[in-house]
Scaffold this motif. Structure first.
Motif, mmCIF file in Angstrom:
data_model
loop_
_atom_site.group_PDB
_atom_site.id
_atom_site.type_symbol
_atom_site.label_atom_id
_atom_site.label_comp_id
_atom_site.label_asym_id
_atom_site.label_seq_id
_atom_site.Cartn_x
_atom_site.Cartn_y
_atom_site.Cartn_z
ATOM 1 N N ASP A 1 -23.567 38.913 -28.211
ATOM 2 C CA ASP A 1 -22.695 38.724 -27.052
ATOM 3 C C ASP A 1 -23.385 37.843 -26.010
ATOM 4 O OD1 ASP A 1 -24.445 40.331 -25.484
ATOM 5 O OD2 ASP A 1 -23.319 42.145 -25.979
ATOM 6 N N ALA A 2 -22.626 37.465 -24.989
ATOM 7 C CA ALA A 2 -23.134 36.545 -23.957
ATOM 8 C C ALA A 2 -24.340 37.131 -23.217
ATOM 9 C CB ALA A 2 -22.020 36.197 -22.973
ATOM 10 N N GLY A 3 -24.328 38.443 -22.985
ATOM 11 C CA GLY A 3 -25.450 39.085 -22.298
ATOM 12 C C GLY A 3 -26.736 38.984 -23.096
ATOM 13 N N LEU A 4 -26.637 39.224 -24.405
ATOM 14 C CA LEU A 4 -27.818 39.133 -25.254
ATOM 15 C C LEU A 4 -28.272 37.678 -25.386
ATOM 16 C CD1 LEU A 4 -29.968 40.423 -26.997
ATOM 17 C CD2 LEU A 4 -28.346 40.403 -28.920
ATOM 18 N N ALA A 5 -27.334 36.750 -25.448
ATOM 19 C CA ALA A 5 -27.696 35.324 -25.527
ATOM 20 C C ALA A 5 -28.500 34.913 -24.294
ATOM 21 C CB ALA A 5 -26.435 34.470 -25.664
ATOM 22 N N ALA A 6 -28.085 35.371 -23.122
ATOM 23 C CA ALA A 6 -28.817 35.052 -21.889
ATOM 24 C C ALA A 6 -30.212 35.678 -21.927
ATOM 25 C CB ALA A 6 -28.041 35.549 -20.674
ATOM 26 N N LYS A 7 -30.323 36.897 -22.453
ATOM 27 C CA LYS A 7 -31.621 37.560 -22.549
ATOM 28 C C LYS A 7 -32.534 36.831 -23.535
ATOM 29 C CE LYS A 7 -34.263 40.908 -21.221
ATOM 30 N NZ LYS A 7 -34.717 40.990 -19.834
ATOM 31 N N ILE A 8 -31.957 36.315 -24.611
ATOM 32 C CA ILE A 8 -32.728 35.566 -25.603
ATOM 33 C C ILE A 8 -33.345 34.322 -24.957
ATOM 34 C CG2 ILE A 8 -32.453 34.075 -27.644
ATOM 35 C CD1 ILE A 8 -30.598 36.338 -28.752
ATOM 36 N N VAL A 9 -32.577 33.625 -24.136
ATOM 37 C CA VAL A 9 -33.107 32.447 -23.432
ATOM 38 C C VAL A 9 -34.229 32.864 -22.496
ATOM 39 C CG1 VAL A 9 -32.568 30.648 -21.736
ATOM 40 C CG2 VAL A 9 -31.001 31.084 -23.637
ATOM 41 N N GLU A 10 -34.038 33.954 -21.769
ATOM 42 C CA GLU A 10 -35.066 34.453 -20.840
ATOM 43 C C GLU A 10 -36.355 34.796 -21.583
ATOM 44 O OE1 GLU A 10 -35.875 38.519 -18.317
ATOM 45 O OE2 GLU A 10 -33.791 37.838 -18.461
ATOM 46 N N ILE A 11 -36.242 35.488 -22.708
ATOM 47 C CA ILE A 11 -37.419 35.887 -23.482
ATOM 48 C C ILE A 11 -38.069 34.661 -24.132
ATOM 49 C CG2 ILE A 11 -38.246 37.256 -25.449
ATOM 50 C CD1 ILE A 11 -37.427 38.821 -22.806
ATOM 51 N N ALA A 12 -37.263 33.726 -24.628
ATOM 52 C CA ALA A 12 -37.802 32.501 -25.232
ATOM 53 C C ALA A 12 -38.666 31.746 -24.231
ATOM 54 C CB ALA A 12 -36.665 31.618 -25.742
ATOM 55 N N ASP A 13 -38.250 31.755 -22.968
ATOM 56 C CA ASP A 13 -39.017 31.058 -21.933
ATOM 57 C C ASP A 13 -40.352 31.739 -21.640
ATOM 58 O OD1 ASP A 13 -37.084 29.129 -21.756
ATOM 59 O OD2 ASP A 13 -36.228 29.849 -19.874
ATOM 60 N N LYS A 14 -40.557 32.941 -22.164
ATOM 61 C CA LYS A 14 -41.822 33.652 -21.984
ATOM 62 C C LYS A 14 -42.777 33.453 -23.153
ATOM 63 C CE LYS A 14 -39.800 37.065 -18.947
ATOM 64 N NZ LYS A 14 -39.542 38.451 -18.658
ATOM 65 N N CYS A 15 -42.352 32.685 -24.136
ATOM 66 C CA CYS A 15 -43.210 32.401 -25.288
ATOM 67 C C CYS A 15 -44.512 31.769 -24.777
ATOM 68 C CB CYS A 15 -42.442 31.475 -26.236
ATOM 69 S SG CYS A 15 -43.390 30.224 -27.073
ATOM 70 N N PRO A 16 -45.667 32.232 -25.259
ATOM 71 C CA PRO A 16 -46.943 31.706 -24.764
ATOM 72 C C PRO A 16 -47.111 30.191 -24.902
ATOM 73 C CG PRO A 16 -47.308 33.753 -25.934
ATOM 74 C CD PRO A 16 -45.862 33.396 -26.144
ATOM 75 N N VAL A 17 -46.619 29.595 -25.972
ATOM 76 C CA VAL A 17 -46.746 28.140 -26.117
ATOM 77 C C VAL A 17 -45.875 27.440 -25.080
ATOM 78 C CG1 VAL A 17 -46.335 26.168 -27.654
ATOM 79 C CG2 VAL A 17 -47.461 28.225 -28.538
ATOM 80 N N HIS A 18 -44.677 27.948 -24.841
ATOM 81 C CA HIS A 18 -43.800 27.398 -23.801
ATOM 82 C C HIS A 18 -44.517 27.435 -22.457
ATOM 83 C CE1 HIS A 18 -39.607 27.184 -21.837
ATOM 84 N NE2 HIS A 18 -40.464 27.282 -20.860
ATOM 85 N N ARG A 19 -45.107 28.580 -22.145
ATOM 86 C CA ARG A 19 -45.820 28.712 -20.873
ATOM 87 C C ARG A 19 -47.002 27.756 -20.775
ATOM 88 N NH1 ARG A 19 -45.945 35.148 -19.394
ATOM 89 N NH2 ARG A 19 -43.786 35.260 -18.703
ATOM 90 N N THR A 20 -47.699 27.567 -21.881
ATOM 91 C CA THR A 20 -48.831 26.645 -21.891
ATOM 92 C C THR A 20 -48.364 25.216 -21.630
ATOM 93 O OG1 THR A 20 -50.123 28.036 -23.392
ATOM 94 C CG2 THR A 20 -50.716 25.698 -23.294
ATOM 95 N N ILE A 21 -47.304 24.799 -22.311
ATOM 96 C CA ILE A 21 -46.785 23.440 -22.133
ATOM 97 C C ILE A 21 -46.385 23.210 -20.678
ATOM 98 C CG2 ILE A 21 -44.873 21.889 -22.698
ATOM 99 C CD1 ILE A 21 -44.949 23.103 -25.556
#
Length: 143
Positions: free
Chosen positions: A110-130
């Protein structure tokens, strides 16, 4: 560790622990096209880290999250043509590196979980490093 193989102009052997990989440039850039180029490896790192981070989150929250796949596209974009990176591009000239991440989940979400997935993806350590402007220290070692 990365070491030139002597095959072609750009081919390198990549040694990561017990794993052996090849890095190269495409034929159009003068390489043999025998392996991913350095930006491909950076995109691979971002995609793999994103998928793994989402899996850890799903297991922690006991979510029945379907199989995750992550496609990462990289390109150099003129700052005045980058519509979705205006905050970063503001006040800068020239080009910037733009990574686009497309996350696919098998099954319905659902849309709520999709938004949470984006939020969690942005916490990926490689994302944060970049995004953190890391420091690279370089020195030449005597053989």
């Amino acid at each position: 560790m990365v070491r030139e193989t002597g095959e072609g102009k750009f081919q390198n052997l990549v040694i990561a622990g017990r794993h052996r990989l090849i890095a190269d440039e495409p034929a159009a850039a003068g390489g043999l096209d025998t392996g991913p180029n350095p930006y491909d490896y950076l995109s691979i790192a971002l995609g793999a880290c994103t998928a793994m981070t989402l899996r850890v989150y799903a297991e922690h929250k006991k979510l029945a999250l379907g199989r995750v796949s992550v496609e990462v596209r990289h390109g150099k974009v003129a700052t005045d043509h980058c519509v979705d990176c205006s905050e970063i591009a503001e006040g800068r000239g020239g080009k910037l590196d733009r990574f686009e991440r497309i996350i696919r989940i098998e099954g319905q979400i659902d849309a709520g979980l999709a938004a949470k997935i984006v939020e969690i993806a942005d916490k990926c350590p490689v994302h944060r490093t970049i995004e953190s402007s890391p420091v690279v220290v370089t020195r030449v070692a005597a053989k």
